[in-house]
Design an enzyme around this catalytic site. Sequence first.
Site, short mmCIF file in Angstrom:
data_model
loop_
_atom_site.label_atom_id
_atom_site.label_comp_id
_atom_site.label_asym_id
_atom_site.label_seq_id
_atom_site.Cartn_x
_atom_site.Cartn_y
_atom_site.Cartn_z
N LYS A 206 0.77 -1.29 0.16
CA LYS A 206 0.04 -0.44 0.24
C LYS A 206 0.39 1.36 0.15
CE LYS A 206 -3.44 2.27 2.45
NZ LYS A 206 -4.37 1.90 3.61
N GLU A 212 10.17 -4.84 4.68
CA GLU A 212 9.76 -6.11 3.85
C GLU A 212 10.21 -6.63 2.59
OE1 GLU A 212 8.71 -5.22 6.29
OE2 GLU A 212 9.08 -7.12 8.44
N GLY A 267 -4.80 -1.91 4.55
CA GLY A 267 -4.27 -3.13 4.33
C GLY A 267 -5.20 -4.44 4.29
N ARG A 268 -5.46 -4.10 5.68
CA ARG A 268 -5.95 -5.91 5.99
C ARG A 268 -7.74 -6.25 5.98
NH1 ARG A 268 -5.25 -2.74 10.06
NH2 ARG A 268 -6.70 -1.36 11.21
N GLU A 353 -5.09 -6.27 14.23
CA GLU A 353 -4.44 -5.00 14.04
C GLU A 353 -5.83 -4.07 14.07
OE1 GLU A 353 -1.03 -4.89 11.38
OE2 GLU A 353 -2.28 -4.58 9.97
N HIS A 384 -6.34 -33.01 17.57
CA HIS A 384 -5.42 -34.42 18.11
C HIS A 384 -4.50 -33.24 18.34
CE1 HIS A 384 -7.60 -37.37 16.44
NE2 HIS A 384 -7.57 -37.08 15.26
N LYS A 502 9.11 -0.57 13.67
CA LYS A 502 9.76 -0.55 12.76
C LYS A 502 10.78 0.92 12.79
CE LYS A 502 5.36 -0.85 9.79
NZ LYS A 502 4.50 -0.49 8.85
O1 F6P Z 1 2.29 -3.87 10.39
C1 F6P Z 1 1.58 -3.11 9.61
C2 F6P Z 1 1.07 -2.60 8.34
O2 F6P Z 1 1.05 -1.05 8.39
C3 F6P Z 1 -0.23 -3.56 8.01
O3 F6P Z 1 -1.38 -3.03 8.62
C4 F6P Z 1 -0.24 -3.74 6.51
O4 F6P Z 1 -0.64 -4.81 5.88
C5 F6P Z 1 1.04 -3.85 6.44
O5 F6P Z 1 2.15 -2.92 7.27
C6 F6P Z 1 2.10 -3.50 4.81
O6 F6P Z 1 2.28 -2.25 4.03
P1 F6P Z 1 2.04 -1.94 2.95
O7 F6P Z 1 1.20 -2.67 2.41
O8 F6P Z 1 1.91 -1.17 3.23
O9 F6P Z 1 3.61 -2.66 2.92
#
Ligand code: F6P
Length: 539
Positions: A206, A212, A267-268, A353, A384, A502
């Site tokens: 987003k 990452e 995002g979620r 979240e 199990h 972060k």
């Molecule tokens: O972990 C926090 C967060 O902002 C989430 O809400 C989001 O889904 C995720 O990081 C990834 O963010 P982005 O889509 O901006 O890379």
Amino acid sequence: MPTLIETPAWQALEAHHAKIKDAHLRELFAEDKNRAAKFTAEGAGLLLDYSKNRITEETLAFLIDLAKERKIAERRDAMFAGEKINVSENRAVLHVALRAPRGEVIETDGHDVVPDVHAVLDRMAAFADKVRSGEWKGHTGKRIKNVINIGIGGSYLGPEMAYLALRPYSDRDMTFRFVSNVDGACFDEATRDLDPEETLFVISSKTFTTLETMTTPRPRAPGPWTRSGPKDAVAKHFVAVSTNTEGVEKFGIDTANMFAFWDWVGGRYSMDSAIGLSTMIAIGPDNFRDLLAGFHEMDEHFRTAPPEKNLPMLMGLLTVWYNNFFGAQTLAVLPYSEHMKRFPAYLQQLQMESNGKHVDLAAAHVNYQTGPIIWGEPGTDGQHSFYQLIHQGTKLIPCDLIGFLTPLRPLGRHHDLLMANLFAQAEALAFGKTAAEPPSSPPAQTPYRVTEGNRPTNMILAERLDPKTLGRLVALYEHSVFTQGAVWDIDSFDQWGVELGKVLANRIIPELEAKDPPKLTHDSSTNALIERYRKHKLS
Ligand code: F6P
């Protein structure tokens, strides 16, 4: 303004809870032969049997009073109307617009967003068709056989969950992988057996700033996967999904190969936006549109059904009931479907979240519990493993059990056995086994074998797992989360708590990578850990 726990509806529920907290499901079912029918609701193609909850008709009436007092319907309508209900970020919350049919009008800031949504969906469909048909080729002319979504959190969990859930509807000649973790092993395992010339990366973020996702891999960087080659190689092997056009350009992807979404999609809550591009390539545009239609059916149900028949509202209110009145800390989600393996993980982000918040909308610290811990695994595997604690442990763990009447892959007796286990678990959790019931045991052993029961469950049944049903299910939980957040008066759409980790990681990265020993100004534990790592790395 009275706080939540001072409101009349809350206090009525507290008094009522004191009266019925020990009532056993055995008695409640014995007293009312009609109980199952009374506490079953159907909507948007799903059945919710909530009769095995520790509630009476009075409880339901009190919970509905609470919903009215907390103005859930008004808050819901404000969301659908594009009001900026995400107060801490001053944003509208319009994931419902992502699945609105063409021609519907949903405005925020005076702008109808539905045409924008469909314009992106149409571009996604054209692109997905080209990849699926082989018309879109890699830079050496090879057909694209592998799609790798690189993203994390909401830019990963939905695509992976949906791909696994809908795999029977996917193009089985293609390989879909998901890279999320900054641990290099994640990228390595996802790519080691694939040919780069047949591979398409969908970089999903987003913000296009997430560490990452920005780390692996950069187009035109040297290396086996991103060989600095003709510019055409980037154009053929990298597409981006984001709200951040500038970030995409800076990253090195042509914005002609970018699929947009908007800041009013959390995002979620984004798996049905362009973040679903890998899903669409896997299952095809028609199935993706069915997925959206399922979401929309549940949106309409949530928007129009009265509270006593409104599945997401009922589930949200029941979650509040256990979380706040019985002190339950967790909610287990147990899908009886191998394909739904990642559904609990998906719901962890969606719920935790969203509702893991400690201040209310007026920024005051809450004096009541908010979001529960969500966890789970598919049945029958969990039976199990951890079910023992649910049956005979000392903690109350409400469970959502999810089943599908028709198997996707009929195989001998398997589906009958799966469903028998699903129904048996709900029965055993509710009614348990008393000392008097067979099979009898030596008296000294009886206490070990007694299973108290009175463990609450929701049973959610759908006809079959297909794109439409998956959409309905996800929207069911989205709106249940909304209902809970509205009761607790929190902002379910921000996530400031994730930021601190972060920021601190960004401070530590240069300390780990510096050639000369950095001046460490953390606490003694963090300093020692950094020093230990540096020493090992440099040895
Ligand atoms: O972990 C926090 C967060 O902002 C989430 O809400 C989001 O889904 C995720 O990081 C990834 O963010 P982005 O889509 O901006 O890379």
